[in-house]
Design a protein around this motif. Structure first.
Motif, PDB file in Angstrom:
ATOM      1  N   TYR A   1       0.834  -1.194   0.000  1.00  5.80           N
ATOM      2  CA  TYR A   1       0.000   0.000   0.000  1.00  5.80           C
ATOM      3  C   TYR A   1       0.873   1.251   0.000  1.00  5.80           C
ATOM      4  O   TYR A   1       1.881   1.308   0.716  1.00  5.80           O
ATOM      5  CB  TYR A   1      -0.872   0.049   1.247  1.00  5.80           C
ATOM      6  CG  TYR A   1      -1.835  -1.094   1.392  1.00  5.80           C
ATOM      7  CD1 TYR A   1      -1.459  -2.270   2.033  1.00  5.80           C
ATOM      8  CD2 TYR A   1      -3.135  -0.998   0.901  1.00  5.80           C
ATOM      9  CE1 TYR A   1      -2.339  -3.329   2.168  1.00  5.80           C
ATOM     10  CE2 TYR A   1      -4.022  -2.046   1.034  1.00  5.80           C
ATOM     11  CZ  TYR A   1      -3.618  -3.209   1.663  1.00  5.80           C
ATOM     12  OH  TYR A   1      -4.499  -4.247   1.802  1.00  5.80           O
TER      13      TYR A   1
ATOM     14  N   TRP B   1      -4.663   6.615   1.825  1.00  5.31           N
ATOM     15  CA  TRP B   1      -4.184   5.289   1.479  1.00  5.31           C
ATOM     16  C   TRP B   1      -4.700   4.876   0.114  1.00  5.31           C
ATOM     17  O   TRP B   1      -5.819   5.217  -0.274  1.00  5.31           O
ATOM     18  CB  TRP B   1      -4.659   4.260   2.512  1.00  5.31           C
ATOM     19  CG  TRP B   1      -4.036   4.442   3.847  1.00  5.31           C
ATOM     20  CD1 TRP B   1      -4.438   5.295   4.836  1.00  5.31           C
ATOM     21  CD2 TRP B   1      -2.878   3.767   4.350  1.00  5.31           C
ATOM     22  NE1 TRP B   1      -3.601   5.186   5.913  1.00  5.31           N
ATOM     23  CE2 TRP B   1      -2.641   4.253   5.651  1.00  5.31           C
ATOM     24  CE3 TRP B   1      -2.031   2.793   3.830  1.00  5.31           C
ATOM     25  CZ2 TRP B   1      -1.580   3.798   6.431  1.00  5.31           C
ATOM     26  CZ3 TRP B   1      -0.976   2.340   4.608  1.00  5.31           C
ATOM     27  CH2 TRP B   1      -0.754   2.841   5.896  1.00  5.31           C
TER      28      TRP B   1
ATOM     29  N   GLY C   1      -3.991  -0.839  -2.687  1.00  6.70           N
ATOM     30  CA  GLY C   1      -3.023  -1.912  -2.568  1.00  6.70           C
ATOM     31  C   GLY C   1      -2.775  -2.645  -3.871  1.00  6.70           C
ATOM     32  O   GLY C   1      -3.639  -2.688  -4.758  1.00  6.70           O
TER      33      GLY C   1
END
Length: 124
Positions: free
Chosen positions: A95, A114, A117
């Motif tokens: 990530y 974030w 991923g």
């Protein structure tokens, strides 16, 4: 709000290399310290590397020092993680994350943005 999108993951044999990218949009990229984290199945998410806003400062977890290189191109709003000499224990979802805090840190709670991923699998 910064939006982050990772790419570059895949399946590679031990000893091989991969280059991850993290493309950012939404805010001024150079205002953010950036980091890479990873999470293996059944384990907690952990810090891998971080890079300062300017790209001059970097930090690595001991297990990847000498094998991974973090970099960024502020003109392209993109951060990279060059991963060499990969090991099976590097297998995880990776990530990218961004923070506007003053310091470049290692804690998950220091990063407010974030990506979703990208999977890295290293076969033995």
């Amino acid at each position: 709000q910064a939006q982050l999108v990772e790419s570059g993951g895949g399946l590679v044999q031990a000893g091989g290399s991969l280059r991850l990218s993290c493309a950012a949009s939404g805010r001024t990229f150079s205002n953010y310290h950036m980091g890479w984290f990873r999470q293996a199945p059944g384990k907690e998410r952990e810090f891998v590397a971080a890079i300062s806003r300017s790209g001059i400062g970097t930090d690595y977890v001991d297990s990847v020092k000498g094998r991974f290189t973090i970099s960024r191109d502020n003109a392209k709003n993109t951060m990279y993680l060059q991963m060499n000499s990969l090991k099976p224990e590097d297998t995880a979802t990776y990530y990218c994350a961004a923070t506007r805090l003053y310091d470049m840190g290692r804690g998950l709670n220091e990063y407010g943005y974030w990506g979703q991923g990208t999977q890295v699998t290293v076969s033995s």
